[in-house]
Design a protein around this motif. Structure first.
Motif, PDB file in Angstrom:
ATOM      1  N   ASN A   1       0.805  -1.231   0.000  1.00  0.00           N
ATOM      2  CA  ASN A   1       0.000   0.000   0.000  1.00  0.00           C
ATOM      3  C   ASN A   1       0.839   1.284   0.000  1.00  0.00           C
ATOM      4  N   ALA A   2       2.088   1.181  -0.402  1.00  0.00           N
ATOM      5  CA  ALA A   2       2.955   2.360  -0.387  1.00  0.00           C
ATOM      6  C   ALA A   2       2.563   3.358  -1.476  1.00  0.00           C
ATOM      7  N   GLN A   3       2.988   4.595  -1.276  1.00  0.00           N
ATOM      8  CA  GLN A   3       2.822   5.645  -2.274  1.00  0.00           C
ATOM      9  C   GLN A   3       4.187   5.902  -2.908  1.00  0.00           C
ATOM     10  N   LEU A   4       4.236   5.852  -4.241  1.00  0.00           N
ATOM     11  CA  LEU A   4       5.508   5.840  -4.961  1.00  0.00           C
ATOM     12  C   LEU A   4       5.774   7.148  -5.695  1.00  0.00           C
ATOM     13  N   GLN A   5       6.990   7.643  -5.535  1.00  0.00           N
ATOM     14  CA  GLN A   5       7.505   8.708  -6.383  1.00  0.00           C
ATOM     15  C   GLN A   5       8.608   8.092  -7.232  1.00  0.00           C
ATOM     16  N   LEU A   6       8.446   8.137  -8.549  1.00  0.00           N
ATOM     17  CA  LEU A   6       9.399   7.503  -9.455  1.00  0.00           C
ATOM     18  C   LEU A   6      10.397   8.504 -10.025  1.00  0.00           C
ATOM     19  N   ILE A   7      11.616   8.014 -10.212  1.00  0.00           N
ATOM     20  CA  ILE A   7      12.617   8.692 -11.040  1.00  0.00           C
ATOM     21  C   ILE A   7      12.975   7.719 -12.156  1.00  0.00           C
ATOM     22  N   LEU A   8      12.803   8.129 -13.400  1.00  0.00           N
ATOM     23  CA  LEU A   8      13.142   7.268 -14.532  1.00  0.00           C
ATOM     24  C   LEU A   8      14.616   7.399 -14.878  1.00  0.00           C
ATOM     25  N   ALA A   9      15.270   6.262 -15.114  1.00  0.00           N
ATOM     26  CA  ALA A   9      16.636   6.270 -15.619  1.00  0.00           C
ATOM     27  C   ALA A   9      16.629   6.707 -17.085  1.00  0.00           C
ATOM     28  N   SER A  10      17.767   7.154 -17.558  1.00  0.00           N
ATOM     29  CA  SER A  10      17.841   7.812 -18.872  1.00  0.00           C
ATOM     30  C   SER A  10      17.402   6.925 -20.026  1.00  0.00           C
ATOM     31  N   GLY A  11      17.517   5.601 -19.884  1.00  0.00           N
ATOM     32  CA  GLY A  11      17.121   4.718 -20.969  1.00  0.00           C
ATOM     33  C   GLY A  11      15.621   4.661 -21.202  1.00  0.00           C
ATOM     34  N   LEU A  12      14.843   5.290 -20.327  1.00  0.00           N
ATOM     35  CA  LEU A  12      13.392   5.217 -20.417  1.00  0.00           C
ATOM     36  C   LEU A  12      12.744   6.505 -20.905  1.00  0.00           C
ATOM     37  N   TYR A  13      13.543   7.486 -21.286  1.00  0.00           N
ATOM     38  CA  TYR A  13      12.988   8.743 -21.788  1.00  0.00           C
ATOM     39  C   TYR A  13      14.030   9.477 -22.626  1.00  0.00           C
ATOM     40  N   GLN A  14      13.572  10.503 -23.319  1.00  0.00           N
ATOM     41  CA  GLN A  14      14.457  11.425 -24.012  1.00  0.00           C
ATOM     42  C   GLN A  14      14.170  12.828 -23.501  1.00  0.00           C
ATOM     43  N   LEU A  15      15.227  13.586 -23.274  1.00  0.00           N
ATOM     44  CA  LEU A  15      15.090  14.985 -22.874  1.00  0.00           C
ATOM     45  C   LEU A  15      15.609  15.848 -24.012  1.00  0.00           C
ATOM     46  N   LEU A  16      14.742  16.706 -24.528  1.00  0.00           N
ATOM     47  CA  LEU A  16      15.061  17.524 -25.692  1.00  0.00           C
ATOM     48  C   LEU A  16      14.930  19.003 -25.345  1.00  0.00           C
ATOM     49  N   LEU A  17      15.799  19.803 -25.899  1.00  0.00           N
ATOM     50  CA  LEU A  17      15.712  21.257 -25.767  1.00  0.00           C
ATOM     51  C   LEU A  17      15.263  21.814 -27.110  1.00  0.00           C
ATOM     52  N   THR A  18      14.157  22.536 -27.109  1.00  0.00           N
ATOM     53  CA  THR A  18      13.616  23.046 -28.361  1.00  0.00           C
ATOM     54  C   THR A  18      13.096  24.462 -28.172  1.00  0.00           C
ATOM     55  N   ASP A  19      12.809  25.138 -29.281  1.00  0.00           N
ATOM     56  CA  ASP A  19      12.234  26.479 -29.204  1.00  0.00           C
ATOM     57  C   ASP A  19      10.836  26.401 -28.592  1.00  0.00           C
ATOM     58  N   LYS A  20      10.528  27.367 -27.765  1.00  0.00           N
ATOM     59  CA  LYS A  20       9.211  27.397 -27.130  1.00  0.00           C
ATOM     60  C   LYS A  20       8.186  27.974 -28.108  1.00  0.00           C
ATOM     61  N   PRO A  21       7.157  27.203 -28.445  1.00  0.00           N
ATOM     62  CA  PRO A  21       6.132  27.714 -29.380  1.00  0.00           C
ATOM     63  C   PRO A  21       5.407  28.929 -28.803  1.00  0.00           C
ATOM     64  N   ASN A  22       5.075  29.847 -29.659  1.00  0.00           N
ATOM     65  CA  ASN A  22       4.380  31.059 -29.228  1.00  0.00           C
ATOM     66  C   ASN A  22       2.870  30.820 -29.244  1.00  0.00           C
ATOM     67  N   VAL A  23       2.411  30.027 -28.263  1.00  0.00           N
ATOM     68  CA  VAL A  23       0.985  29.687 -28.164  1.00  0.00           C
ATOM     69  C   VAL A  23       0.551  29.799 -26.717  1.00  0.00           C
ATOM     70  N   ASP A  24      -0.741  29.741 -26.474  1.00  0.00           N
ATOM     71  CA  ASP A  24      -1.263  29.744 -25.109  1.00  0.00           C
ATOM     72  C   ASP A  24      -0.820  28.484 -24.382  1.00  0.00           C
ATOM     73  N   VAL A  25      -0.795  28.565 -23.056  1.00  0.00           N
ATOM     74  CA  VAL A  25      -0.347  27.429 -22.242  1.00  0.00           C
ATOM     75  C   VAL A  25      -1.181  26.178 -22.532  1.00  0.00           C
ATOM     76  N   ALA A  26      -2.461  26.335 -22.713  1.00  0.00           N
ATOM     77  CA  ALA A  26      -3.336  25.194 -22.972  1.00  0.00           C
ATOM     78  C   ALA A  26      -2.990  24.487 -24.276  1.00  0.00           C
ATOM     79  N   GLU A  27      -2.427  25.223 -25.223  1.00  0.00           N
ATOM     80  CA  GLU A  27      -2.102  24.650 -26.516  1.00  0.00           C
ATOM     81  C   GLU A  27      -0.651  24.170 -26.605  1.00  0.00           C
TER      82      GLU A  27
END
Length: 291
Positions: free
Chosen positions: A67-93
């Motif tokens: 019944n524990a409550q889990l906070q996960l940290i993913l190791a790098s093999g499970l995701y990609q982190l990308l740096l890109t230009d921020k689109p000029n749109v509303d936060v919802a979009e």
């Protein structure tokens, strides 16, 4: 046999309250940190993960931490982190706009992409985008819920390093999960100012003292210097106050060799191993999320 009528009202029985635990999810292992509680001391455990069989992995976790409550940290093999230009749109979009911004940077088809994002602490037209395989993420979350575990949140290695310190000093953290690329981050005031992955150090944890002395430590120092130069010149920040090493292997020797190349102090982050320390940093995210 059914409990007797009186047993159902046994108010003197101790109630079991769920605890928060930190879980570092690697491709072959689940590292778990649980804080001290009542008569139990703090714990670090690892559970084998075969072929990303999430059900079996989290079933083992549930047996030790029901019944524990889990906070996960993913190791790098499970995701990609990308740096890109921020689109000029509303936060919802923004999520939808980012999906089309990064679709050509990843190998996943668009329907399989799940993404989230976070912005740098300094004003910029750039944004950090985390991309994961949607089917894999759903399978993981379902496996957690099937074991009557609760999911608090999911984060990544780069953001985990911001939980290492709680002061105002800028620190360059060199972290390395065995078998993975090296990660260099600069953290300050609980925020991630920069991050970069560096190839060529996949087996840093297995390097002998002689290998470190004959080139590897100097090569790593060069990468550290490049990161420091970027932090100072491109981000226009004061020099980092220290260099912190979070890696397994002959790390004390490595710290001594690197310290010869810098004026900053070079420190070894306290740990039993990187996996266990990352699980503890995952747990630290629980407290920060509650602030």
């Amino acid at each position: 046999m059914e409990k007797s009528f009186i047993d159902r009202f046994a108010f003197w029985q101790q109630k079991m309250f769920p605890i928060n635990i930190g879980v570092y999810v690697c491709t072959d292992k689940l590292w778990v940190y649980a804080p001290a509680q009542d008569t139990k001391i703090e714990q670090w455990q690892s559970f084998e993960l075969k072929s990303e069989n999430w059900s079996a992995g989290f079933s083992a976790v549930a047996k030790s931490f029901p019944n524990a409550q889990l906070q996960l940290i993913l190791a790098s093999g499970l995701y990609q982190l990308l740096l890109t230009d921020k689109p000029n749109v509303d936060v919802a979009e923004l999520p939808q706009a980012l999906l089309w911004s990064v679709k050509d940077m990843v190998t996943l088809p668009v329907p399989q992409i799940h993404l989230d994002y976070f912005e740098p602490p300094l004003a910029s037209n750039k944004i950090n985008v985390v991309v994961v395989d949607k089917a894999k993420l759903i399978s993981m979350v379902q496996a957690i819920h099937e074991q009557n575990l609760q999911l608090i949140g999911i984060s990544i290695e780069e953001l985990a390093t911001t939980n290492l310190f709680d002061d105002n000093q800028a620190r360059l953290v060199v972290s390395h999960n065995p078998g993975q690329e090296l990660l260099l981050t600069v953290v300050k005031q609980g925020q991630l100012y920069m991050q970069r992955r560096v190839r060529g150090f996949t087996h840093l944890d297995k390097a002998l003292a002689e290998e470190l002395a004959y080139g590897m430590a100097d090569n790593l120092s060069l990468e550290i210097q490049r990161s420091m130069d970027y932090f100072e010149s491109q981000l226009r920040q004061d020099p980092v106050s220290s260099i912190e090493l979070l890696t397994d292997g002959a790390v004390d020797v490595l710290a001594t060799l690197i310290s010869e190349n810098f004026n900053q102090s070079v420190n070894v982050i306290d740990k039993s191993c990187v996996g266990a320390r990352m699980a503890q940093l995952a747990f630290a995210e629980c407290s920060r999320g509650a602030e």
